[in-house]
Write an enzyme that holds these catalytic residues in place. Structure first.
Site, mmCIF file in Angstrom:
data_model
loop_
_atom_site.group_PDB
_atom_site.id
_atom_site.type_symbol
_atom_site.label_atom_id
_atom_site.label_comp_id
_atom_site.label_asym_id
_atom_site.label_seq_id
_atom_site.Cartn_x
_atom_site.Cartn_y
_atom_site.Cartn_z
ATOM 1 C CB SER A 1 -0.895 0.008 1.234
ATOM 2 O OG SER A 1 -1.512 1.278 1.347
ATOM 3 C CG HIS B 1 -4.020 -1.374 -1.520
ATOM 4 N ND1 HIS B 1 -5.139 -2.135 -1.763
ATOM 5 C CD2 HIS B 1 -4.382 -0.470 -0.578
ATOM 6 C CE1 HIS B 1 -6.142 -1.713 -0.998
ATOM 7 N NE2 HIS B 1 -5.706 -0.707 -0.262
ATOM 8 C CG ASP C 1 -5.033 2.816 0.830
ATOM 9 O OD1 ASP C 1 -6.022 2.093 0.650
ATOM 10 O OD2 ASP C 1 -4.004 2.439 1.438
ATOM 11 C CG MET D 1 -8.055 7.675 2.155
ATOM 12 S SD MET D 1 -7.301 7.623 3.801
ATOM 13 C CE MET D 1 -6.511 6.007 3.760
ATOM 14 C CG HIS E 1 -9.290 0.748 -0.551
ATOM 15 N ND1 HIS E 1 -8.728 0.533 0.699
ATOM 16 C CD2 HIS E 1 -10.620 0.785 -0.351
ATOM 17 C CE1 HIS E 1 -9.689 0.450 1.603
ATOM 18 N NE2 HIS E 1 -10.849 0.605 0.990
ATOM 19 C CG MET F 1 -11.166 3.942 1.876
ATOM 20 S SD MET F 1 -9.594 3.808 2.773
ATOM 21 C CE MET F 1 -8.447 3.848 1.397
ATOM 22 C CG MET G 1 -11.709 -2.341 4.677
ATOM 23 S SD MET G 1 -10.084 -1.995 3.953
ATOM 24 C CE MET G 1 -9.294 -1.055 5.270
ATOM 25 C CG ASP H 1 -6.273 -2.482 3.095
ATOM 26 O OD1 ASP H 1 -5.173 -2.255 3.637
ATOM 27 O OD2 ASP H 1 -6.917 -1.622 2.469
#
Ligand code: DX5
Ligand code: ZN
Length: 238
Positions: free
Chosen positions: A20, A44, A46, A48, A77, A79, A147, A185
């Site tokens: 990540s 990965h 992330d 956000m 991913h 979020m 998660m 994750d």
């Protein structure tokens, strides 16, 4: 969509490692990716938005820069409160797959939006969310992400109770022969990877355990080796 084919560091049946980049140094992102690439099956990413989680990280422009820098599969991913508004941007940037949260409601329009743009489809659930919420969708997705921390930050402790959800999903996928991988994750290290792999995970995301290590490749390979051994042992007893 401009994504390049995924590069894999391991045979198809092996446990896969997804570093990540949240735990990378964003001022030296390309160099950090290069450091982990030899032991990575994918990256990965992330994303956000400061609403779904309190933190803001990155978006399409960074994915686009990563796409130019590496042939690794880019697993994003999301979020965010409204993932659909990002799909055009992420497809154009070269994202290979996007993972959306079940907590947002009916995910099928999101699946359609991703497929329409040539991206893979992932679905995820937070630790408090019951596993029953994702079971109806396993036939329609490429990836189910469990998660194992509450999303928002790297470096949190693994929540072992989520392994019950992994076991349920593993059983459903195997019973029906669905073409869906299970990823986990949050808080994955050489110890928790053992339990995750034994429970049936195919892909392990790890941020701080890899990027904060003195030797990120050795750390990733140690996690993979521990997971492989656990998976082999679990298959031998099932
Ligand atoms: C948390 C993120 C994770 C995070 C994992 O919201 O979704 O991907 O980067 O970091 P570690 O492995 O440090 O728990
Ligand atoms: Zn993540």
């Amino acid at each position: 969509m401009t994504a390049t084919p995924a590069e894999s560091a391991t045979p198809a049946e092996s446990v896969k490692i997804a570093p990540s980049i949240l735990s990378a140094d964003f001022a030296h992102l390309g160099a950090d990716v290069d450091r982990v690439a030899p032991a990575s099956d994918m990256l990965h990413v992330d994303v956000m938005d400061g609403h779904f989680v309190p933190v803001i990280t990155l978006g399409g422009p960074v994915v686009k820069s990563l796409r130019k820098h590496t042939p690794l599969f880019l697993d994003c991913h999301l979020m965010v409160d409204n993932p659909a508004v990002l799909f055009d941007d992420f497809a154009d940037a070269g994202a290979d797959r996007c993972i959306v949260h079940i907590e947002l409601g009916d995910p099928r329009p999101l699946f359609d939006g991703l497929r329409d743009r040539g991206m893979g489809v992932g679905l995820t659930l937070n630790p408090p969310t019951p596993v029953e919420s994702v079971l109806p969708f396993l036939a329609e997705i490429d990836l189910l992400l469990v998660m194992s921390v509450n999303p928002g930050w790297g470096g949190q402790s693994f929540i072992p109770e989520v392994l019950d959800k992994v076991r349920v999903v593993r059983q459903e996928i195997d019973a029906h022969g669905y073409d869906c991988e299970i990823e986990i994750d949050g808080g994955i290290n050489v110890t928790t990877a053992v339990d995750a792999a034994a429970a049936g995970c195919d892909i392990l995301v790890a941020g701080s355990a890899i990027f904060k290590a003195d030797d990120p490749v050795a750390a990733a390979n140690d996690i993979r080796a521990a997971a492989e051994a656990a998976r082999t042992a679990a298959k031998g007893t099932s």
